[in-house]
Design a protein around this motif. Sequence first.
Motif, PDB file in Angstrom:
ATOM      1  N   MET A  99       0.683  -1.370   0.019  1.00  0.00           N
ATOM      2  CA  MET A  99      -0.074  -0.034  -0.111  1.00  0.00           C
ATOM      3  C   MET A  99       0.823   1.193   0.043  1.00  0.00           C
ATOM      4  N   PRO A 100       0.608   2.268  -0.910  1.00  0.00           N
ATOM      5  CA  PRO A 100       1.371   3.246  -0.765  1.00  0.00           C
ATOM      6  C   PRO A 100       1.547   3.857   0.466  1.00  0.00           C
ATOM      7  N   ALA A 101       2.736   4.843   0.789  1.00  0.00           N
ATOM      8  CA  ALA A 101       2.595   5.334   2.136  1.00  0.00           C
ATOM      9  C   ALA A 101       1.619   6.305   2.487  1.00  0.00           C
ATOM     10  N   LEU A 102       1.264   7.098   1.663  1.00  0.00           N
ATOM     11  CA  LEU A 102       0.243   7.884   1.972  1.00  0.00           C
ATOM     12  C   LEU A 102      -1.012   7.389   2.299  1.00  0.00           C
ATOM     13  N   ALA A 103      -1.558   6.465   1.396  1.00  0.00           N
ATOM     14  CA  ALA A 103      -2.601   5.702   1.510  1.00  0.00           C
ATOM     15  C   ALA A 103      -2.625   5.081   2.906  1.00  0.00           C
ATOM     16  N   LEU A 104      -1.525   4.453   3.190  1.00  0.00           N
ATOM     17  CA  LEU A 104      -1.552   3.773   4.391  1.00  0.00           C
ATOM     18  C   LEU A 104      -1.605   4.759   5.788  1.00  0.00           C
ATOM     19  N   ARG A 105      -0.831   5.992   5.723  1.00  0.00           N
ATOM     20  CA  ARG A 105      -1.086   7.150   6.603  1.00  0.00           C
ATOM     21  C   ARG A 105      -2.261   7.413   6.904  1.00  0.00           C
ATOM     22  N   ILE A 106      -3.364   7.574   5.883  1.00  0.00           N
ATOM     23  CA  ILE A 106      -4.609   8.137   5.904  1.00  0.00           C
ATOM     24  C   ILE A 106      -5.445   7.032   6.471  1.00  0.00           C
ATOM     25  N   LEU A 107      -5.262   5.645   5.978  1.00  0.00           N
ATOM     26  CA  LEU A 107      -5.979   4.472   6.556  1.00  0.00           C
ATOM     27  C   LEU A 107      -5.662   4.613   8.094  1.00  0.00           C
ATOM     28  N   ARG A 108      -4.571   4.552   8.619  1.00  0.00           N
ATOM     29  CA  ARG A 108      -4.133   4.643   9.804  1.00  0.00           C
ATOM     30  C   ARG A 108      -4.803   5.733  10.890  1.00  0.00           C
ATOM     31  N   LEU A 109      -4.904   7.004  10.110  1.00  0.00           N
ATOM     32  CA  LEU A 109      -5.530   8.110  10.669  1.00  0.00           C
ATOM     33  C   LEU A 109      -7.090   7.902  10.929  1.00  0.00           C
ATOM     34  N   THR A 110      -7.723   7.391   9.899  1.00  0.00           N
ATOM     35  CA  THR A 110      -9.161   7.066   9.806  1.00  0.00           C
ATOM     36  C   THR A 110      -9.319   5.944  11.006  1.00  0.00           C
ATOM     37  N   ALA A 111      -8.494   5.252  11.419  1.00  0.00           N
ATOM     38  CA  ALA A 111      -8.741   4.427  12.520  1.00  0.00           C
ATOM     39  C   ALA A 111      -9.031   4.982  13.923  1.00  0.00           C
ATOM     40  N   HIS A 112      -8.300   6.330  13.962  1.00  0.00           N
ATOM     41  CA  HIS A 112      -8.325   7.057  15.359  1.00  0.00           C
ATOM     42  C   HIS A 112      -9.761   7.662  15.424  1.00  0.00           C
ATOM     43  N   PRO A 113     -10.433   7.533  16.345  1.00  0.00           N
ATOM     44  CA  PRO A 113     -12.039   8.050  16.518  1.00  0.00           C
ATOM     45  C   PRO A 113     -11.778   9.666  16.686  1.00  0.00           C
ATOM     46  N   GLU A 114     -10.652   9.972  17.271  1.00  0.00           N
ATOM     47  CA  GLU A 114     -10.557  11.303  17.642  1.00  0.00           C
ATOM     48  C   GLU A 114      -9.638  12.068  16.428  1.00  0.00           C
ATOM     49  N   ALA A 115      -9.501  11.601  15.524  1.00  0.00           N
ATOM     50  CA  ALA A 115      -8.934  12.244  14.325  1.00  0.00           C
ATOM     51  C   ALA A 115      -9.599  13.483  13.835  1.00  0.00           C
ATOM     52  N   THR A 116      -8.716  14.758  13.434  1.00  0.00           N
ATOM     53  CA  THR A 116      -9.627  15.989  13.116  1.00  0.00           C
ATOM     54  C   THR A 116      -9.394  16.230  11.485  1.00  0.00           C
ATOM     55  N   ALA A 117     -10.471  17.156  11.335  1.00  0.00           N
ATOM     56  CA  ALA A 117     -10.172  17.520   9.609  1.00  0.00           C
ATOM     57  C   ALA A 117      -8.821  18.212   9.478  1.00  0.00           C
ATOM     58  N   LYS A 118      -8.210  18.957  10.293  1.00  0.00           N
ATOM     59  CA  LYS A 118      -7.180  19.493  10.168  1.00  0.00           C
ATOM     60  C   LYS A 118      -6.131  18.412   9.939  1.00  0.00           C
ATOM     61  N   GLU A 119      -6.147  17.242  10.579  1.00  0.00           N
ATOM     62  CA  GLU A 119      -5.042  16.349  10.633  1.00  0.00           C
ATOM     63  C   GLU A 119      -5.122  15.606   9.002  1.00  0.00           C
ATOM     64  N   LEU A 120      -6.285  15.470   8.726  1.00  0.00           N
ATOM     65  CA  LEU A 120      -6.620  14.678   7.378  1.00  0.00           C
ATOM     66  C   LEU A 120      -5.936  15.721   6.377  1.00  0.00           C
ATOM     67  N   ALA A 121      -6.458  16.876   6.525  1.00  0.00           N
ATOM     68  CA  ALA A 121      -6.142  17.764   5.463  1.00  0.00           C
ATOM     69  C   ALA A 121      -4.710  18.083   5.277  1.00  0.00           C
ATOM     70  N   ASP A 122      -3.877  18.046   6.317  1.00  0.00           N
ATOM     71  CA  ASP A 122      -2.441  18.241   6.636  1.00  0.00           C
ATOM     72  C   ASP A 122      -1.802  16.940   5.691  1.00  0.00           C
ATOM     73  N   LEU A 123      -2.374  15.790   6.018  1.00  0.00           N
ATOM     74  CA  LEU A 123      -1.834  14.915   5.205  1.00  0.00           C
ATOM     75  C   LEU A 123      -1.888  14.775   3.895  1.00  0.00           C
ATOM     76  N   ILE A 124      -3.128  15.178   3.295  1.00  0.00           N
ATOM     77  CA  ILE A 124      -3.611  15.345   1.942  1.00  0.00           C
ATOM     78  C   ILE A 124      -2.622  16.361   1.281  1.00  0.00           C
ATOM     79  N   GLU A 125      -2.470  17.442   2.002  1.00  0.00           N
ATOM     80  CA  GLU A 125      -1.673  18.658   1.346  1.00  0.00           C
ATOM     81  C   GLU A 125      -0.317  18.448   1.208  1.00  0.00           C
TER      82      GLU A 125
END
Length: 458
Positions: free
Chosen positions: A187-213
């Motif tokens: 799995m590409p590193a970025l996809a894996l990081r997004i998957l791991r982030l979504t596994a945390h119920p307290e993850a925020t929109a800013k954290e996801l946006a920072d990853l994507i950006e």
Amino acid sequence: MAVSARLEVFLNRKGIVYDTLPHDEVQTFDVAVSGAGVSQDEVVRATLLIDLQGVVMAVHGFHTAIDVDAVADLTGRRMQLLTARQADRLFADCEAGFHPPIGGAYDVPVIVDTPVLKFSQAYMASGASNCLIRMDDRALRLALAGAKSGKIGIIDQAQDISPVNAEGITLEEVAQRLQKLNRLPPMPALALRILRLTAHPEATAKELADLIEYDPSLTAQVMRYARSALFNYPGQINSVQEAVSRVLGFDRVAHVAMGIASVRAFDVPRQGALGMDAFWRHSLYCAFLCQQMAIKSKADKGLAYLCGLLHNFGLLLIGHLFPSEFEQLNRLREANPEQSMRTLELQVFGAGQEYLSVGHGAIGGILHRLWQLPDAVVKAAGVHQSAQYEGDEATYVHMVQLANELLKEKGIGDEFNPADSAPLLETLGYTQSDADSFIASVDAVADDLDALARSLSA
């Protein structure tokens, strides 16, 4: 036309008795069989094969495909499937796709799958789109007299994610063999990081946006998606975080971004019925429909979207690992729209890479399991070719299957054989009115889905 001219002459000359079963004119032989009310276990059909020595007709049951290795053992010839267009030219007095499985009428050598010779009666194409033929066992044997016989058929049935498939190889063994391939993409590193982030119920929109950006290309794709008419957001969207918080929501952005990032693991050509262009169009339409179904049934719409988006990754994996076989499969898909993908996959992979004969669905499910994706995504990919699946995560599997059936009517996807959505509608608790509503909803955004698909495959 009730019976093709050459077939009628042949049967009359041989004194072979047969009955005709008229029916409404239909587009394909499969539809004719389904609508005639006959037992499909008593239907025989023809598959045309070719090599440098010429054409051979293989006669087999309705639910079987041809094992090219077994044909080679029987005939001493390594042959390939004749395309539908070539077959239509050979049967010039027949309507396209309605080829009688009586090679003697067309001076074509015949080989017969042994179980056919044990039929007590048989139904078959007559050459016309509005009529079947029925023969008793004696008439059938007379019509096939002189043909070589052998066990050349393979059951054409989608494999479940189950312990053993028809070839006797377990899916655990398939997974082990795939993992040994040094070309198996992680799995590409970025996809894996997004998957791991979504596994945390307290993850925020800013954290996801920072990853994507971190990835300018992915950022542009997400922004284009949020600004599309799919969502009709009236204001300006200037950042990924705004796309997440104002328009798309955390789950949808995460799933879209993970899908886009994951596809980068594969090197697959853009062109053809199975190429990357068609993949993205199919995946986006299927994901959108699954999301609409989930809203109707109060299922997890984000998870339903992801199941639709990722369910066909097995084709990408095959294209990435086995480009020559994928090219052949791509050509066969375009040339033989009436054949199921399972039939074509068995013809391509039943010989060399036998562990791929489990089908692209099972291969995709194995990859998703190795990538540790959610169980519903694993199942939706792994068993979407299995019409009778009733196991874990069945709701999401059935949504993907229904979406694919509805998309057949639009020529979208990798299956173009006749659609029958009624059983799936009933299983999911939907009505035909619901199906019409789903189709209307996707029609309303088709231009935007097409534009997004083009941008993602570029």
